[in-house]
Design an enzyme around this catalytic site. Sequence first.
Site, PDB file in Angstrom:
ATOM      1  N   ASP A  24      57.915 -40.378 -33.965  1.00  0.00           N
ATOM      2  CA  ASP A  24      56.674 -39.812 -34.508  1.00  0.00           C
ATOM      3  C   ASP A  24      56.331 -40.501 -35.823  1.00  0.00           C
ATOM      4  O   ASP A  24      57.197 -40.630 -36.696  1.00  0.00           O
ATOM      5  CB  ASP A  24      56.859 -38.315 -34.812  1.00  0.00           C
ATOM      6  CG  ASP A  24      56.722 -37.455 -33.559  1.00  0.00           C
ATOM      7  OD1 ASP A  24      56.524 -38.011 -32.483  1.00  0.00           O
ATOM      8  OD2 ASP A  24      56.805 -36.219 -33.698  1.00  0.00           O
ATOM      9  N   LYS A  81      49.170 -37.383 -28.974  1.00  0.00           N
ATOM     10  CA  LYS A  81      49.225 -36.063 -28.351  1.00  0.00           C
ATOM     11  C   LYS A  81      47.839 -35.454 -28.164  1.00  0.00           C
ATOM     12  O   LYS A  81      47.008 -35.501 -29.071  1.00  0.00           O
ATOM     13  CB  LYS A  81      50.051 -35.100 -29.216  1.00  0.00           C
ATOM     14  CG  LYS A  81      51.537 -35.399 -29.253  1.00  0.00           C
ATOM     15  CD  LYS A  81      52.254 -34.348 -30.089  1.00  0.00           C
ATOM     16  CE  LYS A  81      53.675 -34.738 -30.460  1.00  0.00           C
ATOM     17  NZ  LYS A  81      54.597 -34.774 -29.318  1.00  0.00           N
ATOM     18  N   GLY A 214      64.165 -31.499 -31.297  1.00  0.00           N
ATOM     19  CA  GLY A 214      65.311 -31.065 -32.094  1.00  0.00           C
ATOM     20  C   GLY A 214      66.316 -32.150 -32.429  1.00  0.00           C
ATOM     21  O   GLY A 214      67.335 -31.879 -33.060  1.00  0.00           O
ATOM     22  N   GLY A 235      61.058 -36.663 -33.480  1.00  0.00           N
ATOM     23  CA  GLY A 235      59.832 -36.236 -34.140  1.00  0.00           C
ATOM     24  C   GLY A 235      60.019 -36.199 -35.627  1.00  0.00           C
ATOM     25  O   GLY A 235      59.921 -37.216 -36.324  1.00  0.00           O
ATOM     26  N   SER A 236      60.363 -35.022 -36.138  1.00  0.00           N
ATOM     27  CA  SER A 236      60.443 -34.826 -37.573  1.00  0.00           C
ATOM     28  C   SER A 236      61.679 -35.489 -38.164  1.00  0.00           C
ATOM     29  O   SER A 236      61.713 -35.816 -39.344  1.00  0.00           O
ATOM     30  CB  SER A 236      60.477 -33.325 -37.863  1.00  0.00           C
ATOM     31  OG  SER A 236      59.531 -32.672 -37.043  1.00  0.00           O
TER      32      SER A 236
END
EC number: 4.3.3.6
Lengths: 294, 193
Positions: A24, A81, A214, A235-236
Amino acid sequence: MKQTGTDRVKRGMAEMQKGGVIMDVVNAEQAKIAEEAGAVAVMALERVPADIRAAGGVARMADPTIVEEVTNAVSIPVMAKARIGHIVEARVLEALGVDYIDESEVLTPADEVYHLNKRDYTVPFVCGARDLGEASRRIGEGASMIRTKGEPGTGNIVEAVRHMRMMQSQIKKVAGMSEDELMTEAKNLGAPYDVLLEIKRSGKLPVVNFAAGGVATPADAALMMQLGADGVFVGSGIFKSDNPEKFARAVVEATTHYEDYQLIADLSKGLGTAMKGIEISTLEKADRMQERGW
Amino acid sequence: MINIGVLALQGAVREHAEALQAADVNVIAVKRPEQLDGLHGLVFPGGESTTMRRLIDKYGFFEPLKKFSEQGNPMFGTCAGAILMAKEIVGQEPHLGVMDMTVQRNAFGRQRESFEAPLKVQGIGEDVHGVFIRAPIIVSTGPSAEVISEYDGEIVAARQGNFLACSYHPELTDDHRMHQYFVEMIRKNRLAA
């Protein structure tokens, strides 16, 4: 004679991503860091899932300016997205030339009943799933790639593990069934019969299956590969860590060499603090993104 | 028994392995440079060339791969694999630079422009099914390389002695003739040695 948007080129695009990490990113600078670190693709977003969680409100498709900025910055594929069921956001992203659309529960759903009919598009789609029934329904709608939903923006791997284990055990079960048991299994899973028949015959999903939701450390990425993921979405985890460049490289290497524990030990050294993370049981049901879509 | 490696750092490794196994050879997924020892040929699969290059450097593959090619071992690259093998890449530094050709990445456009089309490939057949995914083209080949397929006026496959490269993905079809052709190259190379 020349055909675009066929199942083979849409699914084949995901086959080329196997063994890789999709990261991301929210701007050109992060996209370049990701490419330099060896990401196989980037997901262009306005905010990473952890920040979407923190901000609250309605999360939508990214501003096209960000998508264009990222597209111009890197030569690897760019994903973006769209909200579940948002036909126009998906069409806009297709018009922008993104290489893959994620019909994603990380964004606030636009339609609580219907997912997109992904066969209508030339661009391929990836969709989240918690089990084989959900994965098969998305494939039935034309998804060319599946990822576990996990629980995005938490930095907690437990839900991604649950979903991957569930899918793998259900695939094994279907592969071991006789054909006369299959329609009942299709009814029980809520899965299209044809998709299950294909899974039974080949012993695997007809599309690539990545892990997502996650992944916060190199060891998390390697764990998901061991559980049977074809690759990993982060992602994060990367840009919420202390040293994104080093962290990104470490996740890429751990994904390639997921069974080399000495190597994973070495590349996990001195990475600084990973994202803080959230214990799943403290999340209200309304805050569980995995419950979005069906 | 012929041992053929598939560089397994990232990409469509399994598809190549399955296509080669159909030709009755021993296939090794190569993740470490020392696994190149004892191989009679190597396949560079499709995937992301930037990712593969980073991992080639990280794990000390660069010199061993150059040496492997200099020893005259056959190599076959598809899509990203062809990019790794090319001596020149438009707009950026080359990677291994073993094959005398210039390639251009993503030459047909982005994913929505990815396509399938029938191809004629010299030495293979007139009915090859080309699967082009964000594919490169071969802009030009050196004097020692031979063009074996073109699509719409662009070079999409070439051979130079023991090196074979194509910009499409034969590993995504059930037609294993390209792989059989490569296995034949290896057989002839072993007889000549």
